[in-house]
Scaffold this active site. Structure first.
Site, PDB file in Angstrom:
ATOM      1  N   TYR A  71     -76.419 -78.014   4.575  1.00  0.00           N
ATOM      2  CA  TYR A  71     -75.754 -76.538   4.980  1.00  0.00           C
ATOM      3  C   TYR A  71     -76.267 -75.417   4.425  1.00  0.00           C
ATOM      4  O   TYR A  71     -76.406 -75.441   3.246  1.00  0.00           O
ATOM      5  CB  TYR A  71     -74.302 -76.788   5.298  1.00  0.00           C
ATOM      6  CG  TYR A  71     -73.759 -76.792   3.787  1.00  0.00           C
ATOM      7  CD1 TYR A  71     -73.314 -75.503   3.236  1.00  0.00           C
ATOM      8  CD2 TYR A  71     -73.440 -77.917   2.960  1.00  0.00           C
ATOM      9  CE1 TYR A  71     -72.808 -75.633   1.885  1.00  0.00           C
ATOM     10  CE2 TYR A  71     -73.190 -77.899   1.678  1.00  0.00           C
ATOM     11  CZ  TYR A  71     -72.775 -76.714   1.206  1.00  0.00           C
ATOM     12  OH  TYR A  71     -72.372 -76.673  -0.055  1.00  0.00           O
ATOM     13  N   PHE A  85     -73.593 -67.490   0.567  1.00  0.00           N
ATOM     14  CA  PHE A  85     -72.501 -67.683  -0.627  1.00  0.00           C
ATOM     15  C   PHE A  85     -72.596 -69.077  -0.946  1.00  0.00           C
ATOM     16  O   PHE A  85     -72.080 -69.454  -2.150  1.00  0.00           O
ATOM     17  CB  PHE A  85     -71.116 -67.039  -0.258  1.00  0.00           C
ATOM     18  CG  PHE A  85     -70.595 -68.176   1.146  1.00  0.00           C
ATOM     19  CD1 PHE A  85     -69.709 -69.198   0.759  1.00  0.00           C
ATOM     20  CD2 PHE A  85     -70.663 -67.576   2.289  1.00  0.00           C
ATOM     21  CE1 PHE A  85     -69.440 -70.016   1.481  1.00  0.00           C
ATOM     22  CE2 PHE A  85     -70.111 -68.507   3.061  1.00  0.00           C
ATOM     23  CZ  PHE A  85     -69.589 -69.536   2.897  1.00  0.00           C
ATOM     24  N   ASP A  86     -73.274 -70.040  -0.085  1.00  0.00           N
ATOM     25  CA  ASP A  86     -73.247 -71.375  -0.688  1.00  0.00           C
ATOM     26  C   ASP A  86     -74.432 -72.141   0.317  1.00  0.00           C
ATOM     27  O   ASP A  86     -74.513 -71.651   1.415  1.00  0.00           O
ATOM     28  CB  ASP A  86     -72.132 -72.121  -0.313  1.00  0.00           C
ATOM     29  CG  ASP A  86     -71.771 -73.416  -1.114  1.00  0.00           C
ATOM     30  OD1 ASP A  86     -72.836 -73.853  -1.883  1.00  0.00           O
ATOM     31  OD2 ASP A  86     -70.890 -74.321  -0.721  1.00  0.00           O
ATOM     32  N   ILE A 105     -62.896 -77.270   4.501  1.00  0.00           N
ATOM     33  CA  ILE A 105     -62.262 -76.298   5.302  1.00  0.00           C
ATOM     34  C   ILE A 105     -61.939 -76.686   6.495  1.00  0.00           C
ATOM     35  O   ILE A 105     -62.758 -77.472   7.258  1.00  0.00           O
ATOM     36  CB  ILE A 105     -62.660 -74.858   5.099  1.00  0.00           C
ATOM     37  CG1 ILE A 105     -64.015 -74.969   5.699  1.00  0.00           C
ATOM     38  CG2 ILE A 105     -62.751 -74.303   3.913  1.00  0.00           C
ATOM     39  CD1 ILE A 105     -64.916 -73.602   5.807  1.00  0.00           C
ATOM     40  N   TYR A 131     -61.296 -69.766   4.013  1.00  0.00           N
ATOM     41  CA  TYR A 131     -60.706 -69.537   2.890  1.00  0.00           C
ATOM     42  C   TYR A 131     -59.491 -68.844   2.916  1.00  0.00           C
ATOM     43  O   TYR A 131     -58.832 -68.160   1.803  1.00  0.00           O
ATOM     44  CB  TYR A 131     -61.698 -69.095   1.704  1.00  0.00           C
ATOM     45  CG  TYR A 131     -62.363 -70.308   1.535  1.00  0.00           C
ATOM     46  CD1 TYR A 131     -62.198 -71.554   0.931  1.00  0.00           C
ATOM     47  CD2 TYR A 131     -63.889 -70.218   2.009  1.00  0.00           C
ATOM     48  CE1 TYR A 131     -63.142 -72.458   0.829  1.00  0.00           C
ATOM     49  CE2 TYR A 131     -64.819 -71.193   2.001  1.00  0.00           C
ATOM     50  CZ  TYR A 131     -64.380 -72.063   1.315  1.00  0.00           C
ATOM     51  OH  TYR A 131     -65.217 -73.229   1.034  1.00  0.00           O
ATOM     52  N   PHE A 148     -71.946 -70.796   9.307  1.00  0.00           N
ATOM     53  CA  PHE A 148     -72.646 -72.076   8.690  1.00  0.00           C
ATOM     54  C   PHE A 148     -73.745 -72.500   9.630  1.00  0.00           C
ATOM     55  O   PHE A 148     -73.389 -72.566  10.847  1.00  0.00           O
ATOM     56  CB  PHE A 148     -71.680 -73.110   8.525  1.00  0.00           C
ATOM     57  CG  PHE A 148     -70.896 -72.919   7.220  1.00  0.00           C
ATOM     58  CD1 PHE A 148     -71.272 -73.095   5.982  1.00  0.00           C
ATOM     59  CD2 PHE A 148     -69.584 -72.331   7.343  1.00  0.00           C
ATOM     60  CE1 PHE A 148     -70.354 -73.030   4.817  1.00  0.00           C
ATOM     61  CE2 PHE A 148     -68.731 -72.195   6.239  1.00  0.00           C
ATOM     62  CZ  PHE A 148     -69.172 -72.521   4.838  1.00  0.00           C
TER      63      PHE A 148
END
Length: 189
Positions: A71, A85-86, A105, A131, A148
């Site tokens: 991802y 961010f990830d 999440i 979040y 995502f």
């Protein structure tokens, strides 16, 4: 999204249209833009917006099934993709998750339902499903909408068919493809 780089859609008069794209990448890029446009044109969405990019093969994942996922996550900023961010795309480890376990999440739990091995999906997740007001220190600001792109590399289905003792009696496993990113993997653009 259809096989062989086709997409179909209905217009506001319920007329069916098909588009054939020159490449898989062009079809996926178009689908991503459609998803972002759908998000931006909706007044207030309080659930996850999903857009398939590639359908994958086999049976769709349900609650209790385990997935291994590659991802990338972006912040939604100025009505488009902001900073990453990830991501685990260029890493050796895939993310392992069990749908319905509550370990990821809420937006992922919802957005990954029905995905198949080899499938790719775009998810736009509102803050309440991500979040929320707390965010993630140093990475995700409070009340952030997240985008995502997820790819299911492996699926382990746990099909509930109860025997006389009430125990699960059937389980199927799909072998994982090589976790080495291929040239048609995620692009940075």
């Amino acid at each position: 999204v259809q096989p062989n780089n086709y997409s179909t859609f209905y217009d506001d008069q319920r007329q069916n249209w098909s588009i054939m794209f020159e490449s898989e990448k062009a079809a996926m890029d178009f689908s991503k833009q459609v998803c972002i446009a759908k998000w931006n044109s909706s007044p207030l969405l309080d659930s996850v917006l999903c857009q398939d990019l590639l359908l994958g093969e086999g049976q769709g994942a349900e609650g209790g099934d385990s997935l291994e996922v590659a991802y990338t996550g972006w912040l939604l900023q100025n009505n488009g993709l902001g900073q990453v961010f990830d991501s685990n795309v260029n890493k050796d480890k895939l993310l392992r998750l069990k749908l319905g376990s509550g370990k990821v999440i809420k937006g992922w739990e919802e957005g990954m339902m029905g995905m198949k091995k080899g499938g790719r999906r775009y998810l736009i997740i509102p803050p309440a499903w991500a979040y929320g007001a707390q965010g993630v220190a140093g990475r995700v600001p409070p009340d952030s909408t997240l985008v995502f792109e997820v790819e299911v590399r492996r699926v382990k289905l746990v099909k509930e068919s109860s025997g006389s003792d009430g125990q699960s009696v059937s389980s199927r496993d799909s072998p994982a493809p090589s976790p080495v990113p291929s040239s048609d993997g995620f692009s940075s653009d």
